[in-house]
Motif scaffolding. Structure first.
Motif, PDB file in Angstrom:
ATOM      1  N   ILE A   1      46.042  41.334  29.185  1.00 19.83           N
ATOM      2  CA  ILE A   1      47.473  41.008  29.172  1.00 19.83           C
ATOM      3  C   ILE A   1      48.009  40.755  30.585  1.00 19.83           C
ATOM      4  O   ILE A   1      49.084  40.186  30.755  1.00 19.83           O
ATOM      5  N   GLY A   2      47.238  41.158  31.595  1.00 18.20           N
ATOM      6  CA  GLY A   2      47.516  40.765  32.967  1.00 18.20           C
ATOM      7  C   GLY A   2      48.931  41.035  33.427  1.00 18.20           C
ATOM      8  O   GLY A   2      49.494  42.110  33.205  1.00 18.20           O
ATOM      9  N   ASN A   3      49.524  40.023  34.059  1.00 24.38           N
ATOM     10  CA  ASN A   3      50.865  40.173  34.641  1.00 24.38           C
ATOM     11  C   ASN A   3      51.956  39.514  33.806  1.00 24.38           C
ATOM     12  O   ASN A   3      53.038  39.214  34.326  1.00 24.38           O
ATOM     13  N   HIS A   4      51.687  39.274  32.543  1.00 23.64           N
ATOM     14  CA  HIS A   4      52.703  38.626  31.717  1.00 23.64           C
ATOM     15  C   HIS A   4      53.963  39.491  31.643  1.00 23.64           C
ATOM     16  O   HIS A   4      55.074  38.987  31.835  1.00 23.64           O
ATOM     17  N   LEU A   5      53.803  40.783  31.393  1.00 24.25           N
ATOM     18  CA  LEU A   5      54.965  41.674  31.338  1.00 24.25           C
ATOM     19  C   LEU A   5      55.647  41.759  32.700  1.00 24.25           C
ATOM     20  O   LEU A   5      56.877  41.729  32.792  1.00 24.25           O
ATOM     21  N   ASP A   6      54.853  41.857  33.772  1.00 25.88           N
ATOM     22  CA  ASP A   6      55.429  41.913  35.119  1.00 25.88           C
ATOM     23  C   ASP A   6      56.267  40.668  35.399  1.00 25.88           C
ATOM     24  O   ASP A   6      57.355  40.748  35.978  1.00 25.88           O
TER      25      ASP A   6
ATOM     26  N   VAL B   1      54.293  36.535  38.432  1.00 27.94           N
ATOM     27  CA  VAL B   1      53.608  37.601  39.156  1.00 27.94           C
ATOM     28  C   VAL B   1      52.120  37.465  38.862  1.00 27.94           C
ATOM     29  O   VAL B   1      51.724  37.257  37.709  1.00 27.94           O
ATOM     30  N   ILE B   2      51.295  37.553  39.902  1.00 25.52           N
ATOM     31  CA  ILE B   2      49.843  37.465  39.725  1.00 25.52           C
ATOM     32  C   ILE B   2      49.196  38.716  40.320  1.00 25.52           C
ATOM     33  O   ILE B   2      49.870  39.640  40.763  1.00 25.52           O
TER      34      ILE B   2
ATOM     35  N   SER C   1      38.100  40.387  37.166  1.00 24.33           N
ATOM     36  CA  SER C   1      39.188  39.943  36.290  1.00 24.33           C
ATOM     37  C   SER C   1      40.504  40.286  36.962  1.00 24.33           C
ATOM     38  O   SER C   1      40.702  41.412  37.414  1.00 24.33           O
ATOM     39  N   ILE C   2      41.399  39.317  37.002  1.00 24.71           N
ATOM     40  CA  ILE C   2      42.650  39.483  37.726  1.00 24.71           C
ATOM     41  C   ILE C   2      43.701  38.560  37.123  1.00 24.71           C
ATOM     42  O   ILE C   2      43.354  37.539  36.504  1.00 24.71           O
ATOM     43  N   GLY C   3      44.972  38.892  37.296  1.00 29.26           N
ATOM     44  CA  GLY C   3      46.048  38.110  36.704  1.00 29.26           C
ATOM     45  C   GLY C   3      46.279  36.788  37.409  1.00 29.26           C
ATOM     46  O   GLY C   3      46.548  36.763  38.616  1.00 29.26           O
TER      47      GLY C   3
ATOM     48  N   THR D   1      50.710  34.271  32.496  1.00 33.36           N
ATOM     49  CA  THR D   1      49.873  34.963  33.475  1.00 33.36           C
ATOM     50  C   THR D   1      49.081  36.077  32.803  1.00 33.36           C
ATOM     51  O   THR D   1      49.642  37.096  32.398  1.00 33.36           O
ATOM     52  N   VAL D   2      47.779  35.856  32.686  1.00 27.79           N
ATOM     53  CA  VAL D   2      46.896  36.799  32.009  1.00 27.79           C
ATOM     54  C   VAL D   2      45.736  37.160  32.927  1.00 27.79           C
ATOM     55  O   VAL D   2      45.486  36.509  33.938  1.00 27.79           O
ATOM     56  N   SER D   3      45.032  38.199  32.552  1.00 29.06           N
ATOM     57  CA  SER D   3      43.865  38.619  33.325  1.00 29.06           C
ATOM     58  C   SER D   3      42.629  37.932  32.761  1.00 29.06           C
ATOM     59  O   SER D   3      42.371  37.978  31.553  1.00 29.06           O
ATOM     60  N   THR D   4      41.881  37.290  33.641  1.00 28.69           N
ATOM     61  CA  THR D   4      40.666  36.610  33.233  1.00 28.69           C
ATOM     62  C   THR D   4      39.629  36.738  34.337  1.00 28.69           C
ATOM     63  O   THR D   4      39.968  36.940  35.506  1.00 28.69           O
ATOM     64  N   TYR D   5      38.387  36.617  33.961  1.00 27.44           N
ATOM     65  CA  TYR D   5      37.275  36.788  34.905  1.00 27.44           C
ATOM     66  C   TYR D   5      37.146  35.533  35.759  1.00 27.44           C
ATOM     67  O   TYR D   5      36.946  34.433  35.243  1.00 27.44           O
ATOM     68  N   LEU D   6      37.296  35.714  37.063  1.00 29.73           N
ATOM     69  CA  LEU D   6      37.252  34.573  37.976  1.00 29.73           C
ATOM     70  C   LEU D   6      35.866  34.375  38.565  1.00 29.73           C
ATOM     71  O   LEU D   6      35.152  35.336  38.865  1.00 29.73           O
ATOM     72  N   GLU D   7      35.527  33.120  38.731  1.00 30.80           N
ATOM     73  CA  GLU D   7      34.279  32.733  39.395  1.00 30.80           C
ATOM     74  C   GLU D   7      34.583  31.669  40.445  1.00 30.80           C
ATOM     75  O   GLU D   7      33.926  30.634  40.498  1.00 30.80           O
TER      76      GLU D   7
END
Length: 316
Positions: free
Chosen positions: A146-151, A174-175, A268-270, A252-258
């Motif tokens: 759910i990452g930073n959607h609420l933020d 917000v990220i 995984s980060i927003g 803005t959600v949390s996902t695994y970055l490459e």
């Protein structure tokens, strides 16, 4: 036939997400997955909700269960289960115990609902997103925190109330970490199409105070009422509705970055992403000023440090 399953359905967040989704009348069935000792409570929640939904002529099937087989054919499985945060606790204090729950549930989802999208709400959510991604073996586009959607929603509301303007005129994001290392993108915030840096010259707006309030929002609510409830539930339901309706909104959600953003890897980060019925359709490139970039990379390092500890513990 749209089916959503909620693991941790008897908790404050889980049951509120369920009721919000049911009232939206866009889901045909909601599975209330609970531990065996909590199934009666899940049944009670469904009975109570059926009474409320009858008042609005909504026909949504509510299925209380402790059987993983009932996850079959879910479009989305939401994981909210875990140890809940109490006043004074950092989200990371929950990392070890919650990772064991999330890993087990993610594995069971991969067995019983292999075509679903996993949404993670258990804290610390960025770390748990990686745990679910690794434990499920799903494509990373199908595992979403759910990452930073609420933020982001909170910051939008703060700006709106500060200057008494309709929230639809505020575009901000917000990220970073859903926690102490969140990064408000003030450099790209606009109000009524006007960049924030120009807007604050004409309006008395205490931006640093609002950002500080944002970072303390969760603990402030917990200290006053014991738990966050409506905000997280509505934000999560909003994410789920965006996916099941194939809306292609950028949230803005949390996902695994490459390496897609700021050359950040293996965490995984927003970040902003386009959400569709297939999960994350695209990670959206963003511009950050030097300060925001530094803060974002610090957030990634902090999350990765905790993630590595958690993954080492799980591997043992």
């Amino acid at each position: 036939m749209v089916k959503v399953s909620i693991m941790g359905s008897t908790g404050i967040i889980g049951k509120n997400v369920a009721f919000t989704l049911a009232r939206a009348d866009t889901v045909d069935e909601i599975v209330f997955f609970a531990r065996p000792q909590s199934v009666d409570k899940a049944k009670g929640e469904t009975f109570d909700m059926y009474d409320a939904l009858a008042a609005e002529d909504i026909d949504c099937k509510l299925t209380p269960t402790d059987d993983f087989n009932d996850l079959k054919n879910s479009e989305i499985v939401l994981i909210t289960a875990g140890v809940h945060r109490e006043e004074g606790m950092n989200r990371r204090d929950l990392a070890i115990p919650n990772s064991e729950i999330v890993a087990e549930y993610a594995h069971q989802i991969s067995v019983h609902a292999p075509d679903s999208i996993i949404m993670v709400a258990t804290n610390p959510v960025d770390v748990m997103t990686t745990v679910a991604y690794k434990a499920s073996g799903f494509k990373k586009t199908k595992v979403i925190g759910i990452g930073n959607h609420l933020d982001s929603l909170r910051l939008k509301a703060y700006f709106s109330r500060q200057i008494n303007i309709n929230s639809s005129e505020v575009h901000t994001r917000v990220i970073g970490e859903h926690g102490d290392h969140m990064v408000p993108l003030l450099s790209s915030t606009t109000i009524g199409g006007i960049p924030l840096k120009y807007f604050v010259r004409a309006v008395d707006m205490e931006v640093p105070r609002l950002v500080n309030r944002l970072k303390k929002a969760g603990n402030t609510i917990i200290s006053k009422k014991g738990a966050t409830e409506y905000g997280p539930a509505f934000a999560i339901a909003n994410l789920i509705s965006t996916i099941i309706t194939d809306s292609h909104k950028i949230l803005t959600v949390s996902t695994y970055l490459e390496g897609e953003i700021a050359d950040v890897h293996d965490v995984s980060i927003g970040v902003p992403a386009v959400l569709s019925k297939n999960g994350i359709a695209m990670i959206v490139p963003i511009h950050m000023n030097d300060f925001e970039l530094h803060e974002f990379k610090e957030a990634a390092e902090a999350i990765k440090e905790t993630t590595d500890i958690v993954m080492d513990n799980l591997n043992k």
